[in-house]
Design a protein around this motif. Structure first.
Motif, short mmCIF file in Angstrom:
data_model
loop_
_atom_site.label_atom_id
_atom_site.label_comp_id
_atom_site.label_asym_id
_atom_site.label_seq_id
_atom_site.Cartn_x
_atom_site.Cartn_y
_atom_site.Cartn_z
N ARG A 188 45.11 80.56 36.00
CA ARG A 188 44.21 81.61 36.44
C ARG A 188 43.64 82.18 35.09
O ARG A 188 42.66 82.97 35.10
CB ARG A 188 44.91 82.71 36.93
CG ARG A 188 45.48 82.28 38.40
CD ARG A 188 46.13 83.48 39.06
NE ARG A 188 46.99 83.15 40.30
CZ ARG A 188 46.48 83.22 41.70
NH1 ARG A 188 45.21 83.47 42.01
NH2 ARG A 188 47.25 82.71 42.51
N ASN A 197 45.30 71.08 36.21
CA ASN A 197 45.83 72.54 36.57
C ASN A 197 45.00 73.51 36.89
O ASN A 197 43.67 73.36 36.79
CB ASN A 197 46.89 72.97 35.30
CG ASN A 197 47.97 72.12 35.14
OD1 ASN A 197 48.57 71.62 35.80
ND2 ASN A 197 48.07 71.31 33.71
N SER A 198 45.65 74.68 37.33
CA SER A 198 44.71 75.79 37.94
C SER A 198 45.19 77.08 37.23
O SER A 198 45.56 77.94 37.96
CB SER A 198 44.96 75.56 39.30
OG SER A 198 45.97 75.89 39.91
N ASN A 200 40.24 75.74 33.91
CA ASN A 200 41.09 75.69 35.14
C ASN A 200 40.06 74.65 36.33
O ASN A 200 38.89 74.78 36.12
CB ASN A 200 40.85 77.21 35.92
CG ASN A 200 41.42 77.49 37.13
OD1 ASN A 200 41.40 76.65 37.91
ND2 ASN A 200 41.75 78.79 37.39
N ARG A 201 40.94 73.97 36.96
CA ARG A 201 40.45 72.75 37.82
C ARG A 201 39.37 73.35 38.76
O ARG A 201 38.36 72.61 39.15
CB ARG A 201 41.35 72.06 38.22
CG ARG A 201 42.16 72.40 39.63
CD ARG A 201 43.10 71.56 40.07
NE ARG A 201 43.75 72.35 41.30
CZ ARG A 201 44.76 71.58 42.10
NH1 ARG A 201 45.47 70.59 41.23
NH2 ARG A 201 45.22 72.10 42.84
N ILE A 202 39.44 74.86 39.46
CA ILE A 202 38.59 75.29 40.33
C ILE A 202 37.39 75.73 39.74
O ILE A 202 36.61 76.08 40.41
CB ILE A 202 39.31 76.20 41.36
CG1 ILE A 202 40.02 77.25 40.60
CG2 ILE A 202 40.41 75.54 42.00
CD1 ILE A 202 40.60 78.39 41.41
N ASN A 203 37.49 75.61 38.08
CA ASN A 203 36.23 76.55 37.58
C ASN A 203 35.12 75.47 37.70
O ASN A 203 35.29 74.15 37.18
CB ASN A 203 36.53 76.68 36.36
CG ASN A 203 35.51 77.29 35.54
OD1 ASN A 203 34.39 77.89 36.17
ND2 ASN A 203 35.82 77.90 34.28
N GLU A 204 34.08 75.59 38.53
CA GLU A 204 32.91 74.78 38.49
C GLU A 204 32.08 74.87 37.44
O GLU A 204 31.31 75.83 37.16
CB GLU A 204 32.02 74.88 39.67
CG GLU A 204 32.94 74.70 40.95
CD GLU A 204 31.98 74.67 42.07
OE1 GLU A 204 30.91 75.11 42.18
OE2 GLU A 204 32.66 74.68 43.32
N TYR A 249 38.48 68.30 31.15
CA TYR A 249 39.04 67.95 32.48
C TYR A 249 40.48 68.21 32.70
O TYR A 249 41.36 68.07 31.78
CB TYR A 249 38.82 66.42 32.60
CG TYR A 249 37.25 66.07 32.71
CD1 TYR A 249 36.85 65.89 34.06
CD2 TYR A 249 36.59 65.72 31.59
CE1 TYR A 249 35.27 65.57 34.21
CE2 TYR A 249 35.39 65.27 31.69
CZ TYR A 249 34.54 65.09 32.81
OH TYR A 249 33.43 64.74 33.05
N ASP A 254 34.52 82.04 33.95
CA ASP A 254 35.17 82.39 35.46
C ASP A 254 36.50 83.18 35.06
O ASP A 254 37.25 83.24 36.37
CB ASP A 254 35.42 81.13 36.13
CG ASP A 254 33.93 80.73 37.01
OD1 ASP A 254 32.95 81.64 36.96
OD2 ASP A 254 34.27 80.08 37.99
#
Lengths: 273, 381
Positions: free
Chosen positions: B96, B93-94, B101-105, B90, B272
């Protein structure tokens, strides 16, 4: 000055540390070997009777530890060292751990707060030595070649002093020679020159100036043929010791046939007219 | 006293590659030969500049000989083994380049202290006594209490416990040190401010300066090992290596009781994350060059190589200056017990078991070292 006339005398020129007679003046460290077997072979060939082991490297409480089990304790006195200890507290704690696990109360005291050159801390080493001696340890402290510290440790009751020849693992030889000579001259306990001896000739040199013993590790372990190098060190230590006990001829930078400054005195000792 | 921010700024080492590329191009074979003839193991910026220059690529064999000799002299014929233990994926941070990465689903997981101990026991059974606890920035769950409790439990079986997690405060590191954790690895990732901003767009990690100053706090807290690293592939590796060397040199002079080690992670494919977007990927030749150059500048530094690299390359690199490697790694929490479908931080490239890696080390004439520390150093017991 010790003068030997027979081989038997030489054989009896034993090193005595804390009342224990030691047959070899070469102590060997066990770090840096490529395998326990290579280490065991080198120990055998070195003729050593005292083997140092870093507590950080072995599982001292485990008899099956691969390094410990390769060291025959009937042949060698296991001398645990406290390498890596940053201060007196850590060194004392490690010493107690080793004694509890092995029943051996000898310890090679190393307090080396600098992780790069592993130079010994004089203040903390003295502090730890005082604590350990009071707690019935036989203490062999690793120190810089500092004659005053050597005397203070001796006063504190250490069994030896172990001044370095040059930084540990550096193989540079006797960079501290003048200070070592003072330590040797003044010592009432055996002086074991430790660290920095890179070649058998360095070990011989240390013995020639009167060291009671030397400790070698890297120069043996990092050689291409560790057991042969161990044998070479064995010979060098014996040669150096013999040379020391023989009373070597004085060295001079030039021939001394004439006496340019004192020739005027003539042969006879009488008042000039 | 000036801090590392000023040192890097004055030398232009935080401002991209333009200024330095010219200087690298000017390095001659004479400069390289001079650097190689200097006492091996001592650092100067000029020496490192020469050894990692394009001109030095013609001297790789000489560098290898010298690096190998120096490493054997300082560390012996030994290679230390460690295993990473991932605690959480979990992340707030994001970055790249990272699979967490937090936006990685993706499916994420975190281990309870008990689950982590269970994973660690599997590692102990493999022979490891040196464990690296790894976590993404999951402060709510993987906090200092959690880590202190886990470290206390791991001390039974592990002689060395270190961490590679989100950055903390000096007080947090002091607490963790007291709990028996003696090393912290914290990569700057990139020393180039502009690139840093691009690759770390959000989250606490986006603050370049606090990241850069964090190793000061780690060392000041008494940690024995401070691990530095740059993620190779984000910018020009040559300038990054100069910057990390300056950082290390600064730390060594100021915190003389802490031992600095370097890691050389190259970008790996991750969920991702497509590595084709990265323009600065580093080839094997340059990876070897930088490892050897760092050895020739820092005789006693730990040089670390993970299972990001493939088996064949690792087998060669352990002879050229590397002193510590991981083996049999799993890069997702719960990966050792296999009870997870959670995402990996990155794909590993050396899938051999620890026993196979140890056998390889022996076969090359080195001793695999499972233990090079003792819990008695830190914990009274």
């Amino acid at each position: 000055m010790i003068i030997f006339s027979t081989a038997r005398d030489e054989m009896e020129d034993k090193l005595v540390i804390a009342g224990r007679k030691i047959g070899s003046r070469l102590l060997v460290g066990t770090g840096k070997f490529a395998s326990p077997q290579i280490m065991a072979d080198a120990l055998e060939k070195s003729g050593t009777e005292i083997v140092t082991v870093a507590l950080r490297r072995v599982d001292i409480e485990n008899e099956n530890d691969d390094m410990l089990s390769a060291i025959d304790r009937n042949k060698y006195l296991l001398l645990a060292n406290t390498s890596g200890a940053r201060d007196a507290d850590e060194a004392v704690r490690l010493s107690k751990l080793a004694r509890a696990a092995t029943g051996i109360n000898w310890v090679k005291l190393e307090v080396t707060p600098d992780p790069y050159y592993l130079l010994p801390d004089p203040v903390e080493t003295l502090k730890a030595a005082e604590i350990l001696v009071k707690d019935d340890f036989v203490v062999l402290p690793y120190i810089n070649a500092d004659p005053i510290l050597a005397k203070k440790l001796e006063d504190a009751g250490t069994a030896t002093v172990m001044p370095l020849a040059s930084p540990i693992g550096s193989n540079q030889g006797l960079k501290t020679r003048s200070a070592l000579e003072i330590i040797i001259e003044q010592a009432n306990v055996p002086v074991v020159v430790d660290a920095g001896l890179g070649l058998p000739s360095h070990a011989a040199e240390a013995m020639e100036i009167g060291a009671d013993a030397v400790l070698v590790n890297t120069a043996i372990a990092a050689a291409d043929e560790p057991s042969q190098m161990a044998a070479a060190f064995k010979l060098a230590v014996r040669a150096g010791r013999m040379a020391y006990t023989c009373g070597p001829a004085a060295r001079s930078k030039r021939a001394s046939a004439s006496s340019p400054l004192t020739g005027f005195l003539g042969d006879k000792n009488q008042a000039s007219k | 006293m000036i801090d590392i921010r000023t040192i890097l700024a004055e030398k232009g080492l935080d401002a991209g590659a333009q200024n330095w590329q010219k200087r690298f191009g000017q390095v001659s074979s004479n400069d390289v030969e001079r650097a190689l003839s200097e006492s091996a193991g001592y650092y100067s910026l000029k020496k490192l500049l020469a050894l990692i220059s394009p001109a030095a690529e013609d001297y790789l064999e000489e560098m290898a000989q010298s690096a190998q000799q120096l490493t054997i002299q300082r560390f012996g014929r030994t290679i230390r083994l460690y295993a990473p233990l991932y605690l959480s994926s979990y992340c707030i941070n994001s970055c790249r380049y990272c699979g967490f990465n937090r936006i990685n689903e993706c499916e994420r997981t975190r281990l309870t202290v008990e689950q982590a101990v269970g994973e660690a026991e599997l590692l102990a059974d493999e022979g490891f006594t040196d464990i690296l606890l790894v976590s993404s920035e999951d402060r709510e769950f993987i906090n200092t209490d959690y880590l202190a409790e886990l470290a206390g439990k791991l001390r039974e079986k592990f002689s060395s416990v270190s961490i590679e997690i989100y950055q903390g405060s000096g007080a947090e590191y002091a607490k963790l040190f007291a709990a028996g954790i003696e090393g912290v690895t914290l990569y700057q990732e990139t020393y180039d401010r502009k690139a840093y901003r691009y690759y770390h767009p959000a989250g606490p990690k986006s603050d370049y300066d606090s990241r850069l100053l964090c190793p000061d706090g780690i060392a000041a807290a008494g940690m024995r090992e401070v691990g530095l690293g740059v993620l190779l592939g984000l910018t020009d590796w040559r300038v990054e290596i100069l910057a990390i060397a300056e950082h290390a040199h600064y730390l060594m002079k100021r915190y003389w009781q802490s031992h600095v080690s370097f890691s050389f992670p190259r970008l790996r494919p991750a969920s991702d994350v497509n590595d084709s977007q990265f323009r600065y990927l580093v080839g094997d030749k340059n990876l070897a060059q930088m490892i050897m150059a760092m050895r020739l500048c820092f005789a006693d530094a730990g040089l670390v190589l993970s299972t990001r690299e493939n088996a064949k390359l690792r087998d060669h690199l352990i002879k050229l200056g590397i002193t510590r490697i991981s083996a049999g790694s799993r890069t997702s929490p719960g990966g050792y017990s296999g009870r997870t479908n959670a995402v990996e931080q990155f794909e590993i490239d050396d899938n051999r078991s620890p026993a196979q890696v140890a056998a390889m080390i022996k076969k090359q004439g080195f001793k695999p070292v499972w233990k090079d520390w003792d819990r008695a150093f830190t914990i009274d017991y």
